[in-house]
Structures are given as C-alpha cells and as structure tokens.
Design a protein around this motif. Structure first.
Motif, short mmCIF file in Angstrom:
data_model
loop_
_atom_site.label_atom_id
_atom_site.label_comp_id
_atom_site.label_asym_id
_atom_site.label_seq_id
_atom_site.Cartn_x
_atom_site.Cartn_y
_atom_site.Cartn_z
N UNK A 47 -32.05 -10.97 -9.43
CA UNK A 47 -31.02 -10.57 -8.47
C UNK A 47 -31.47 -9.32 -7.73
N UNK A 48 -31.60 -9.44 -6.43
CA UNK A 48 -32.09 -8.29 -5.66
C UNK A 48 -31.15 -7.86 -4.55
N UNK A 49 -29.99 -8.50 -4.43
CA UNK A 49 -29.03 -8.13 -3.39
C UNK A 49 -27.68 -8.76 -3.72
N UNK A 50 -26.67 -8.29 -3.03
CA UNK A 50 -25.33 -8.88 -3.14
C UNK A 50 -24.74 -9.01 -1.75
N UNK A 51 -23.89 -10.01 -1.58
CA UNK A 51 -23.18 -10.20 -0.33
C UNK A 51 -21.71 -10.42 -0.65
N UNK A 52 -20.84 -9.67 0.01
CA UNK A 52 -19.42 -9.65 -0.30
C UNK A 52 -18.61 -10.23 0.86
N UNK A 53 -17.76 -11.19 0.55
CA UNK A 53 -16.78 -11.71 1.50
C UNK A 53 -15.40 -11.32 0.98
N UNK A 54 -14.71 -10.45 1.70
CA UNK A 54 -13.44 -9.91 1.22
C UNK A 54 -12.29 -10.23 2.17
N UNK A 55 -11.24 -10.85 1.61
CA UNK A 55 -9.97 -11.00 2.33
C UNK A 55 -8.83 -10.37 1.54
N UNK A 56 -8.97 -10.34 0.21
CA UNK A 56 -7.98 -9.70 -0.63
C UNK A 56 -8.30 -8.24 -0.86
N UNK A 57 -7.43 -7.55 -1.57
CA UNK A 57 -7.63 -6.13 -1.87
C UNK A 57 -8.40 -5.96 -3.17
#
Length: 241
Positions: A47-57
């Motif tokens: 694991x060398x990165x993360x990607x975040x998709x946020x609609x909630x809190x």
C-alpha cells in the motif's frame, strides 16, 4: 495498489484496490476506523497511497491519522476526470463522480451507461457513448422511504427493508413493505425504460447497499456490480497520478 476510502452517509467502507481486483472490503463506523487502518497497512505492505471519496461527515483527526501513514488524494470537483462533465454546476457529489469513473473499469463494455446506486438515496447517472456525463436524478432510498412513513404519520410503524413476495399487502406491515419495495422497483424499471427509449444500447449498472434486495424485484436487464464505487475511486486516483 491503494487504499480506497468511501465515507458515506451511514458508514465508512475501506478496501485495498489495484487495477483488476478488490481486496479485503471492510465496513465500519468512526470508532473502528483507526484499528482497521492498522490492520490493512499491516497486512498489505505494498500500500503506497490512499484515495478518499467523502460525502458523509467524519472526524478530521481520523483523516489526519490516515495522512500520517501515506499520501492521500481527495476526490472533488477540481480533479481530472476520465470523462467530459456536462453537469451545469460544481455541486455534483463526489460519490457520483466516483460511480461514473467506476463504469470505465475494464470489465464493462464501452458505450452509453446508466449507473444506478441504491443507497441512502437512489442516484441515476448517465454517460453517453462519447464519454460525456449528461446528468441524472436523485430520489429517496429505501430507508428514507420507510422512515418518512413513520415520521409523517401518526400510526405507521418504522420498518426495515426486507424481501417481499407479491404485490398485495394483507396487513399493515406487509402493505408498507410492498409499497416501498415494489414501488421503488417500479420506479427503477421505469427510469431504465425511459433511458433505453432515448439512448440506444444503454448498459445499466446497478450498485449500492440496497441493490441486493431490489434486484430480485426488477424486470429490466442490468449488470449488478457491488464494488463500482471502489473501482471508481481507484480509476480517479490513477487518472490524477
């Protein structure tokens, strides 16, 4: 290989994703978030990165903890997309961007696609054969429909989504379940029919937490894809790397 983080309205979904495969899908709430991060980073050394998709809190401290572990990309309206966005405002949800991006996964055919996400809300997103996102629709999801019947009437009980048989409810609970489940299925079938009538050879992709329940009620042809959001998060990360 990246960590995909889908922060929804009711829960957080984590998964390890690469070009072809989804690994170790985990659904959690905020108190378990750091423990699940520790487990995933311990088990997946690539694991060398993360990607975040946020609609909630979410508590920003949890995101700061993730940032302390690895570089993080956040999906928003400013990122580079693998399609042309014809939406007439910048308010298109991050989740809808990711869902449309997920339709570019190699397992799906090229051409026009209608993406239906049956979650807290039911969203319809359409991309034409020229990879232009033209828009869609939003309606209440199953739990919102059940909750509204309870909130705005004096005596109707609050029910949870469950499988129904037939269309004649012979008691109050069955009448509510049939009305909500069958009514929603008829809505979805009607929307699919409308898109198919206007756009030839539209492929329908069905995803979301309530898709397993609804797909048994639908008459239309569709492709069930439970991990469309996660594929989309990965595709957006790769498109911006």
């Amino acid at each position: 290989m990246i960590l995909a983080v889908d922060i929804g309205n009711t829960s957080i979904k984590l998964a390890v994703v690469d070009e072809t495969t989804i690994y170790d899908v985990t659904r959690c709430q905020e108190p378990e978030f750091i423990d699940h991060l520790s487990r995933l980073f311990s088990n997946y050394h690539d694991l060398n990165a993360a990607c975040v998709c946020q609609v909630g809190t979410i508590d920003v401290k949890l995101l700061h903890h993730l940032e302390s572990l690895v570089g993080v990309m956040y999906i928003n309206h400013t990122i580079k997309l693998p399609f042309t966005n014809k939406y007439e405002s910048t308010t298109l949800g991050n989740d809808r961007l990711a869902l449309v991006a997920g339709s570019f996964h190699t397992s799906f055919e090229k051409g026009a696609k209608l993406i239906i996400d049956a979650g807290t809300c039911i969203t319809y997103d359409f991309i034409d054969k020229d990879n232009q996102y033209l828009g869609g629709a939003i309606s209440p999801g199953l739990n919102l429909r059940f909750k509204s019947l309870n909130d705005y009437t004096a005596k109707l009980p609050l029910l949870q989504p469950s499988r129904v048989k037939g269309f004649l409810g012979k008691n109050t609970n069955d009448s509510i379940s049939t009305g909500v489940i069958q009514g929603t299925a008829l809505e979805i079938d009607g929307m699919i029919s409308r898109y198919n009538n206007k756009f030839k050879d539209t492929q329908v992709l069905l995803t979301g937490g309530d898709s397993q329940l609804l797909k048994k009620q639908l008459k239309s042809r569709f492709f069930a894809t439970p991990f469309l959001m996660l594929h989309g998060i990965y595709n957006l990360y790769k498109n911006n790397s």
